[in-house]
Scaffold this active site. Sequence first.
Site, PDB file in Angstrom:
ATOM      1  CG  ASP A   1      -7.926   2.557   0.756  1.00  0.00           C
ATOM      2  OD1 ASP A   1      -9.080   3.026   0.862  1.00  0.00           O
ATOM      3  OD2 ASP A   1      -7.304   2.036   1.709  1.00  0.00           O
TER       4      ASP A   1
ATOM      5  CB  SER B   1      -0.852  -0.060   1.268  1.00  0.00           C
ATOM      6  OG  SER B   1      -1.594   1.114   1.407  1.00  0.00           O
TER       7      SER B   1
ATOM      8  CG  ASP C   1     -10.453  -0.820   5.204  1.00  0.00           C
ATOM      9  OD1 ASP C   1     -10.733  -1.284   6.314  1.00  0.00           O
ATOM     10  OD2 ASP C   1      -9.333  -0.316   4.951  1.00  0.00           O
TER      11      ASP C   1
ATOM     12  CE  LYS D   1      -4.906  -0.001   0.392  1.00  0.00           C
ATOM     13  NZ  LYS D   1      -5.691  -0.786   1.360  1.00  0.00           N
TER      14      LYS D   1
ATOM     15  CE  LYS E   1      -7.225  -2.428   6.690  1.00  0.00           C
ATOM     16  NZ  LYS E   1      -7.376  -0.974   6.640  1.00  0.00           N
TER      17      LYS E   1
ATOM     18  CE  LYS F   1      -3.958   3.785   2.411  1.00  0.00           C
ATOM     19  NZ  LYS F   1      -5.194   3.230   3.009  1.00  0.00           N
TER      20      LYS F   1
ATOM     21  CD  GLU G   1      -9.170  -0.780   0.708  1.00  0.00           C
ATOM     22  OE1 GLU G   1      -8.303  -1.196  -0.092  1.00  0.00           O
ATOM     23  OE2 GLU G   1      -9.006  -0.788   1.934  1.00  0.00           O
TER      24      GLU G   1
ATOM     25  N   GLY H   1      -4.201  -4.528   6.279  1.00  0.00           N
ATOM     26  CA  GLY H   1      -3.333  -4.292   7.435  1.00  0.00           C
ATOM     27  C   GLY H   1      -3.403  -2.860   7.910  1.00  0.00           C
TER      28      GLY H   1
HETATM   29 MG    MG Z   1      -8.374   0.764   3.278  1.00  0.00          MG
END
Ligand code: MG
Length: 375
Positions: free
Chosen positions: A190, A137, A242, A163, A266, A165, A217, A294
């Site tokens: 995400d 991520s 999430d 991934k 998670k 952000k 996400e 995570g």
């Molecule tokens: Mg997330």
Amino acid sequence: MITLDRIEMFLLGLPLVHEFETSSHRKGHLEHILVRVTDVDGATGWGESACPTDPFFCNENVETCWLMLRDYLAPALLGVSWETPADAVRGLGHVKGNNFARAALDIACWDLCSRRQEISVAAALGGTAFSVQAGVSLGIEPTIDALLEQVALHVGQGYRRIKLKIKPGWDIEPTRRVRDEFPGVGLQVDANGAYDGSLADLAVFNKLDDLNLLMIEQPFEETNLLAHSRLQRNLRTPICLDETITTASMAETALAMGACRIINVKVSRLGGLGPARAVHDLCRSQGVPAWCGGMHEFGIGRAANVALASLPGFTLPSDVSGSDKYFAEDVVQPPVLAADGAVPVPFDRQGLGHEVIWSRLQDHLLRTAELTAGQ
Ligand code: MG
């Protein structure tokens, strides 16, 4: 039967090797709470609360976790006899919410229980995969070139799923550039709930829908199932939830409403390995792809994620990367490491399979507390 007679709490601070920015904040170091539970026979287990320092991801923070553990959760577990970790945490049912805090005790009970049975936590959970495909991520970088550099670094290390952000103003362009330069890499984004569902936002998601992403996400605020459901109807790309998924019943509701087609499971957000496994089981029974997310865990929490991610319903790469990506030195040995984009699952070692290095824990210790039965 197992009866705990001592629970110790350790607040630790570890510097990050690379600052991490999401849609809500930027971090240079992390503080997590480790707990050690000891039973009347002297057997021990470790757990971790990987709650963020500030209440920007969820409504808990490190101080609320410390207080909930010290004043409510740990006292309710001491001196009580139980057989399985599920029995142990059932006794905490009168305390509402506070999943990041309760996850620490749930993980510690799984660690202790499986050590007593001389098996790994992964085996105790019913895990089957001997290695977990890891994804990374990547946070929001100061420039797109800096982001491309980070992607190149991790693709070079063997990670096959990246991934990114995103937030309003840092979405289409960085994602398109990464997609163009790394056409073969599994890519997902995400938003951590940073969008509000306005028409301008919908245009962003329509553009992202053309970039061949594995998933988008948590576009919207966590309670807004309706907005997610409406958006999902208009996108080819699956939405993954999430922050919304705090219980198995929320997962069931989100799936029934068509608010997502993928779930990020998670351990921390769901309150431990037991409740996380329940969401995994739900996804598996409905044929819904799931993956293990995570929270930048230290070694203990990371090992718990690896154990969970070995379950057969996790069909997508996890966020369980090596801890060296985040921390110069972790507090466990052996360290949790990825090799060629995968993290091995330690079925051959008891409990979580990673031991706390006492001297290193002392080096990074900010605060400690000890509770005993009958105190
Ligand atoms: Mg997330």
